[in-house]
Design an enzyme around this catalytic site. Structure first.
Site, PDB file in Angstrom:
ATOM      1  N   CYS A   2       0.901  -1.321   0.161  1.00  0.00           N
ATOM      2  CA  CYS A   2       0.059  -0.164   0.412  1.00  0.00           C
ATOM      3  C   CYS A   2       1.017   1.443   0.423  1.00  0.00           C
ATOM      4  CB  CYS A   2      -1.055   0.219   1.127  1.00  0.00           C
ATOM      5  SG  CYS A   2      -1.360  -1.696   1.269  1.00  0.00           S
ATOM      6  N   ARG A  27       4.775  -0.259  -5.920  1.00  0.00           N
ATOM      7  CA  ARG A  27       4.596  -0.939  -4.496  1.00  0.00           C
ATOM      8  C   ARG A  27       3.766  -2.219  -4.444  1.00  0.00           C
ATOM      9  NH1 ARG A  27       7.304   1.618  -0.465  1.00  0.00           N
ATOM     10  NH2 ARG A  27       6.108   0.690   0.895  1.00  0.00           N
ATOM     11  N   TRP A  75      -2.932  -2.481  -1.952  1.00  0.00           N
ATOM     12  CA  TRP A  75      -2.853  -4.340  -1.439  1.00  0.00           C
ATOM     13  C   TRP A  75      -3.762  -4.690  -0.845  1.00  0.00           C
ATOM     14  CZ3 TRP A  75      -0.079  -7.944   0.343  1.00  0.00           C
ATOM     15  CH2 TRP A  75       0.247  -8.969  -0.636  1.00  0.00           C
ATOM     16  N   ASN A 101      -1.365   2.112   5.777  1.00  0.00           N
ATOM     17  CA  ASN A 101      -0.517   0.976   5.771  1.00  0.00           C
ATOM     18  C   ASN A 101      -0.163  -0.005   6.714  1.00  0.00           C
ATOM     19  OD1 ASN A 101      -0.811   2.582   3.056  1.00  0.00           O
ATOM     20  ND2 ASN A 101       2.391   2.837   3.234  1.00  0.00           N
ATOM     21  N   GLY A 102      -0.142  -1.339   6.119  1.00  0.00           N
ATOM     22  CA  GLY A 102      -0.203  -2.356   7.588  1.00  0.00           C
ATOM     23  C   GLY A 102      -1.461  -3.179   8.459  1.00  0.00           C
ATOM     24  N   GLU A 481      16.679 -17.395  -8.715  1.00  0.00           N
ATOM     25  CA  GLU A 481      16.446 -16.682  -9.016  1.00  0.00           C
ATOM     26  C   GLU A 481      16.263 -16.628 -10.061  1.00  0.00           C
ATOM     27  OE1 GLU A 481      15.486 -13.685  -7.381  1.00  0.00           O
ATOM     28  OE2 GLU A 481      16.629 -12.231  -8.891  1.00  0.00           O
ATOM     29  N   LYS A 485      12.304 -15.140 -11.224  1.00  0.00           N
ATOM     30  CA  LYS A 485      12.306 -13.839 -12.436  1.00  0.00           C
ATOM     31  C   LYS A 485      11.316 -14.640 -13.478  1.00  0.00           C
ATOM     32  CE  LYS A 485      13.530 -11.214 -10.642  1.00  0.00           C
ATOM     33  NZ  LYS A 485      14.017 -10.987  -9.710  1.00  0.00           N
ATOM     34  N   GLU A 488       7.481 -14.656 -11.481  1.00  0.00           N
ATOM     35  CA  GLU A 488       6.796 -13.633 -11.260  1.00  0.00           C
ATOM     36  C   GLU A 488       6.134 -12.585 -12.154  1.00  0.00           C
ATOM     37  OE1 GLU A 488       8.734 -10.881  -8.397  1.00  0.00           O
ATOM     38  OE2 GLU A 488      10.827 -11.007  -9.829  1.00  0.00           O
ATOM     39  N   HIS A 504      14.968 -38.018  -7.881  1.00  0.00           N
ATOM     40  CA  HIS A 504      14.022 -38.174  -6.519  1.00  0.00           C
ATOM     41  C   HIS A 504      12.434 -37.492  -6.627  1.00  0.00           C
ATOM     42  CE1 HIS A 504      17.389 -39.038  -5.028  1.00  0.00           C
ATOM     43  NE2 HIS A 504      18.095 -38.101  -4.899  1.00  0.00           N
ATOM     44  N   LYS A 603       5.915  -4.620  -4.195  1.00  0.00           N
ATOM     45  CA  LYS A 603       7.764  -4.330  -3.584  1.00  0.00           C
ATOM     46  C   LYS A 603       8.191  -3.817  -2.852  1.00  0.00           C
ATOM     47  CE  LYS A 603      11.277  -2.917  -4.870  1.00  0.00           C
ATOM     48  NZ  LYS A 603      11.835  -3.724  -6.172  1.00  0.00           N
TER      49      LYS A 603
HETATM   50  C1  F6R Z   1      11.200 -10.510  -6.755  1.00  0.00           C
HETATM   51  C2  F6R Z   1      11.473 -10.398  -5.156  1.00  0.00           C
HETATM   52  C3  F6R Z   1      10.957 -10.357  -4.382  1.00  0.00           C
HETATM   53  C4  F6R Z   1      12.277  -9.317  -3.256  1.00  0.00           C
HETATM   54  C5  F6R Z   1      11.598 -10.026  -1.136  1.00  0.00           C
HETATM   55  C6  F6R Z   1      12.008  -8.868  -0.500  1.00  0.00           C
HETATM   56  O1  F6R Z   1      12.129 -10.285  -7.621  1.00  0.00           O
HETATM   57  O2  F6R Z   1      11.572  -8.808  -5.573  1.00  0.00           O
HETATM   58  O3  F6R Z   1      11.490 -11.951  -3.758  1.00  0.00           O
HETATM   59  O4  F6R Z   1      13.610 -10.112  -3.245  1.00  0.00           O
HETATM   60  O5  F6R Z   1       9.936  -9.232  -1.907  1.00  0.00           O
HETATM   61  O6  F6R Z   1      12.035  -7.942  -0.509  1.00  0.00           O
HETATM   62  P1  F6R Z   1      13.593  -6.996   0.093  1.00  0.00           P
HETATM   63  O7  F6R Z   1      14.502  -6.675  -0.504  1.00  0.00           O
HETATM   64  O8  F6R Z   1      12.840  -5.147  -0.624  1.00  0.00           O
HETATM   65  O9  F6R Z   1      13.447  -6.981   2.017  1.00  0.00           O
END
Ligand code: F6R
Length: 608
Positions: A2, A27, A75, A101-102, A481, A485, A488, A504, A603
């Site tokens: 949010c 975000r 959100w 927010n929260g 990773e 990528k 997501e 396995h 984000k």
């Molecule tokens: C994936 C991504 C998330 C963040 C995770 C941690 O592309 O960006 O998996 O890595 O939400 O976020 P931070 O680094 O802000 O603690």
């Protein structure tokens, strides 16, 4: 997650709120709203969907005249994304309006109590409880009502509040959810994140936990929850405003991928002095480094993947035992830590709720906590014993790329420094590694310039159902990773496996045409990987290989090969991840997905 923006000043509030919210879109959100005091009453427009919908409904803010207002991008946590659940929320006679927010953890209990007192709820949100609770405690003094509700609420909150009967004030409150305030040329602004205010001010105050701010057009006063006034000093934000704009790129994600050479350089170059690694902010003497008995790495998502990578490096290069854990698991598992444990918490945003909680838990248990953080002044940066910043600049795309790359560099630096001080990596070895580190930005650039080839390859897999990534050692971490990528932002199902684990169970999913991306950058594991690739290929898989230049043997078992330039075996993640980021990106573009704001994602994940 949010976003909050609030304004009080001499200009029309609504356009500033819409503009500020647009800077927080990255975000992640599913509805948005604004409320403005019009000289008589508070008007509100809110709607499910993107800000564009809100902009159209409010005619760019024109139908909400007034110079005092608050806005929000939501959100969904409590209650589905809908018009009625969108923020702001009113009390019963629309004289108090709140954005939040929260999560209010005890909202059900509070809601029941308020319902017994005759309050009626129109939404399913926890936030509406705040509006009614304020109403319940308000007897003419807004500050008093705010402090009273703070004593009643459990959980996390950043709030923006307007009281119709005090129209020359906006209130901002924070507990475990970030909030900043600042003076503009003609008023005052609040926001949950820096990009929203950059256009209006560079000097901001970070609100600390359980602090309240009363903003007026000319002034802002800070209070504790006991209504005691507090003095605060502003922090200057140096971010380049262009860094928060797209600058000609089609997507923030592409722009940020292209900023990786700079992010890498900016993270290592100030820390290499006269052939040594100098990390002043580490706050650890040579004796402290020698006495580390264990490193505990805690993070979420991609940041966790950089932790997995660095486990292999810390253990092999510096011979320090390492545990890596997901912050959401770590915080509830009664971990064994002591003064000999160095806890590394890794976070781009510095606000991830689980990572922050893990940090607090670690400190409580007597461990020293080093934060590796991108956002200056964020909660994790402020609460860690020491903070090592990754100088990646603002990252807007939800899928991390440049912050991830910068985190890797910070971890390489730490591992090399620790190994050198503990006498395992001699100075000559360190110098050679630093040379290889310095070469990374150019090598990353070279790989980025190869993007058309990856795009052509990606276009063949736009309709894929499942894609698997396999690797061993560091290559397993890269696979994790690469897979994240892809899934997501493209919504294609994908998993990463340690290559030896495939047989396995998972290999039963491989059928004719299944794409298996195989990462093999660790020379001593080539042969093992080649066997694993053969295993999937005989079962019909199409095998993509990402490997070092010169490893042509792989062409025997791979259908398509992407070569990365020669580098130190510990640094290969920084190169191998580039084609995988590009692959995910182009699949997402080709499928017409919202690359920068993928569905359901945020984000900065400020709720657990
Ligand atoms: C994936 C991504 C998330 C963040 C995770 C941690 O592309 O960006 O998996 O890595 O939400 O976020 P931070 O680094 O802000 O603690």
């Amino acid at each position: 997650m949010c976003g909050i923006v609030g304004y009080i000043g001499n200009r029309q509030a609504a356009p500033i709120l819409l503009d500020g919210l647009s800077k927080l879109e990255y975000r992640g959100y599913d509805s948005a709203g604004i409320a403005v005091y019009n000289g008589e009453k508070i008007d509100m427009v809110k709607a499910r969907g993107r800000l564009k919908v809100l902009g159209e409904l409010s005619h760019g803010g024109e139908i909400l005249p007034g110079t005092v207002g608050i806005g929000h991008t939501r959100w969904a946590t409590h209650g589905s994304p809908s018009d009625k659940n969108a923020h702001p929320h009113f009390n019963k006679d629309s004289s108090i309006v709140v954005v939040h927010n929260g999560i209010i953890e005890n909202y059900l209990k509070l809601k029941k109590k308020l319902e017994r007192k005759g309050y009626e709820f129109v939404s399913e949100t926890d936030t509406e409880v705040i509006a009614h609770l304020l109403d319940y405690y308000y007897t003419g003094n807004p500050l008093q009502a705010v402090t009273k509700i703070m004593h009643r609420m459990e959980g996390s909150y950043a709030l923006g509040i307007i009281f119709r009967d005090h129209p020359d004030e906006v209130y901002a409150v924070r507990k475990d959810s970030p909030l900043i305030v600042g003076h503009t040329d003609d008023g005052s602004i609040i926001a949950s994140d820096v990009p929203a205010v950059l256009k209006y001010t560079r000097n901001v105050y970070f609100i600390e936990n359980e602090e309240i701010v009363r903003l007026t057009r000319e002034d802002m006063e800070f209070f504790t929850v006991d209504e005691e006034p507090i003095e605060k000093t502003p922090v200057k934000i140096d971010w380049d405003i262009n860094a928060a704009e797209k600058g000609g790129y089609e997507h923030f994600m592409l722009k940020e991928m292209y900023e990786q050479p700079k992010a890498i350089t900016d993270t290592f170059s100030p820390r290499i002095k006269n052939g040594k690694i100098v990390i002043e902010e580490l706050g650890m003497s040579e004796e402290d480094i020698q006495s580390i008995r264990k490193i505990m790495i805690v993070a979420c998502g991609s940041a966790y993947h950089t932790g997995v990578t660095s486990k292999y490096i810390f253990e092999d290069l510096a011979r320090i035992p390492v545990e890596v854990d997901l912050a959401s698991e770590f915080r509830y598992r009664n971990p064994i830590l002591d003064a000999g444990t160095l806890v590394l918490v890794i976070s781009q945003s510095g606000e991830t709720a689980d990572t922050l909680a893990a940090l607090r838990e670690s400190k409580k248990r007597g461990a020293r906590v080093l934060g590796i953080v991108n956002v200056v002044g964020s909660s994790i940066a402020r609460e860690a014993d020491n903070v090592m910043y990754t100088w990646a600049g603002p990252e807007i795309a939800v899928a991390t790329t440049k912050a991830y790359s910068a985190q890797l560099i910070a971890l390489y630096l730490l591992a090399m420094k620790f190994a050198n001080i503990r006498g395992i990596l001699p100075d000559e070895g360190l110098s050679r590694m630093l040379e290889e580190l310095r070469a990374l930005p150019c090598q990353v650039e070279m790989l980025l310039n190869n993007k058309e080839r990856i795009q052509r390859f990606a276009n063949r897999y736009l309709a894929a159902k499942d894609i698997f990534f396999i690797g061993r050692g560091i290559d397993y971490a890269i696979s994790l990773e690469g897979s994240l990528k892809l899934k997501e932002i493209s919504y294609i199902h994908s998993e990463a496996y340690a290559a030896g684990e495939l047989k396995h169970g998972t290999i039963s999913l491989v059928e004719k045409g299944t794409l298996v991306a195989s990462v093999l950058t660790q020379r001593e594991l080539y042969k093992k990987m080649i066997s694993n690739m053969e295993e999937v290929r005989t079962r019909g898989a199409f095998v993509l290989a990402v490997t070092n230049e010169g490893n042509t043997e792989v062409e025997r078992v791979a259908d398509y090969v992407i070569y990365i330039p020669e580098t130190n075996k510990y640094f290969t993640n920084s190169l191998a991840i580039i084609p995988l980021q590009l692959f995910g990106y182009y699949i997402s573009v080709g499928r017409g997905c919202d690359v920068d704001k993928p569905r359901n994602l945020a984000k900065s994940v400020t709720v657990e």
